[in-house]
Scaffold this motif. Structure first.
Motif, PDB file in Angstrom:
ATOM      1  N   THR A 233      -5.402   7.729  54.846  1.00  0.00           N
ATOM      2  CA  THR A 233      -6.392   8.449  55.652  1.00  0.00           C
ATOM      3  C   THR A 233      -7.777   7.830  55.497  1.00  0.00           C
ATOM      4  N   SER A 279       1.603  12.929  59.148  1.00  0.00           N
ATOM      5  CA  SER A 279       1.078  13.965  58.264  1.00  0.00           C
ATOM      6  C   SER A 279      -0.150  14.617  58.897  1.00  0.00           C
ATOM      7  N   ARG A 280      -0.515  15.770  58.395  1.00  0.00           N
ATOM      8  CA  ARG A 280      -1.615  16.530  58.994  1.00  0.00           C
ATOM      9  C   ARG A 280      -2.930  15.763  58.909  1.00  0.00           C
ATOM     10  N   LEU A 281      -3.258  15.203  57.760  1.00  0.00           N
ATOM     11  CA  LEU A 281      -4.542  14.521  57.591  1.00  0.00           C
ATOM     12  C   LEU A 281      -4.628  13.276  58.468  1.00  0.00           C
ATOM     13  N   GLU A 284      -5.228  14.353  62.106  1.00  0.00           N
ATOM     14  CA  GLU A 284      -6.617  14.746  62.334  1.00  0.00           C
ATOM     15  C   GLU A 284      -7.547  13.541  62.408  1.00  0.00           C
ATOM     16  N   THR A 285      -7.133  12.419  61.831  1.00  0.00           N
ATOM     17  CA  THR A 285      -7.965  11.212  61.823  1.00  0.00           C
ATOM     18  C   THR A 285      -7.818  10.401  63.100  1.00  0.00           C
TER      19      THR A 285
END
Length: 323
Positions: A233, A279-281, A284-285
């Motif tokens: 991330t 993945s969630r992170l 979001e990126t």
């Protein structure tokens, strides 16, 4: 008439009495706890223990079912004729070329031997079972193997700088949770085929460049660098600060792959695992979440296939824009 004594008082003379533990003061400490029956040489339990120990010593020791790794053997083995030949052509720092006994000679094997002789690389003839061990479980060696040092991963920042220094528009691939080395090898191969310049994998929860990845890449791992990110991330955020757009592949993406308008920009395409996706992170990126149109009969695409489709689409759009 004798004087009556105190109740409970001894009437005898002073000194040791029977049952006192002996005459000396040291005798009062006793001889310690009673030994176990099997430790007393005169006891039957001791003889049974000796017989059991002798029987155990005569029995052959069982071998562990887990194969042991050879000491100080931290090398990787590139197997398969295409992979070995490509590694030799690109001057991977190999240490030994292994050839199976009575191997079937073809143009690839002849070229391998020629390159090895020119580089003064040791050539060893070994049995096929030994090559099977080098190839590992479910590996195919085709009668050849090349011992190479552990893969040296690039730094993500160095990877980007090298692409820019060559005057190219970055097209990188990042993997998020892809743990099958064969998928990694297939993605390396697709990256090379469609104009990508490198891959980024996270340090954890990711397949590494091992013999299985080398084999599946069909030699492309010798040409396409792979960088390792301690935190994927954070690396993606750093790339965004330097003008690179991040596209994440997901079946529920808002933008269909053919409609991507960022194809001619510096890009990193993020591929998630087949089961969990991104993945969630990481999601979001991303600047955009892109989907690949597929039939309703298929739930999802394999990570390697998804990467191939996305890279092909980007390369096609870039070619159309440059015309």
């Amino acid at each position: 008439m004798a004087k009556p004594g105190r109740p409970g008082a001894s009437k005898g003379k002073k000194g040791a009495t029977k049952g006192s533990g002996g005459k000396g003061k040291k005798s009062l400490t006793g001889r310690g706890p009673t030994p176990k029956a099997e430790d007393r040489v005169y006891h039957k339990a001791h003889k049974r223990k000796q017989l059991a120990e002798r029987s155990a010593a005569k029995r052959p020791q069982q071998r562990s079912s887990t194969p042991r790794r050879r000491p100080n053997d931290d090398n990787e083995y590139v197997t398969g004729r295409n992979s070995v030949l490509e590694a030799l052509r690109t001057r991977i720092p190999a240490t030994t070329l292994y050839i199976a006994q009575r191997v079937e000679m073809d143009d690839r094997v002849k070229e391998m031997l020629a390159i090895a002789h020119k580089r003064e690389l040791p050539i060893l003839e070994v049995t096929r079972p030994e090559l099977d061990r080098m190839a590992g479980f479910d590996g195919v060696h085709q009668g050849v193997a090349l011992k190479v040092p552990p893969y040296e991963y690039a730094h993500p920042q160095d990877l980007l700088e090298q692409v820019i220094s060559r005057g190219e528009t970055p097209l990188l691939v990042a993997l998020d949770g892809v743990t099958d080395p064969r998928n990694l090898g297939a993605i390396i191969r697709s990256t090379a085929a469609f104009g990508g310049q490198g891959l980024i994998i996270p340090q954890r929860r990711s397949a590494g460049v091992n013999s299985a990845a080398w084999k599946t890449s069909a030699g492309a791992a010798a040409r396409i660098p792979v960088a390792m990110a301690p935190n994927l991330t954070n690396v993606l955020k750093d790339l965004k600060k330097q003008g690179v757009f991040v596209l994440g592949l997901d079946g529920g993406g808002d933008v269909s792959m053919p409609d991507v308008e960022l194809a001619d920009r510096p890009l990193v395409i993020v591929i998630g695992s087949e089961g969990d996706g991104l993945s969630r992170l990481v999601t979001e990126t991303c600047d955009q979440i892109v989907s690949i149109p597929i039939s309703q009969q298929a739930e999802s695409l394999n990570a390697g296939i998804a990467a191939s489709v996305a890279l092909y689409q980007v390369s096609t759009l870039r070619a159309q824009i440059s015309e």
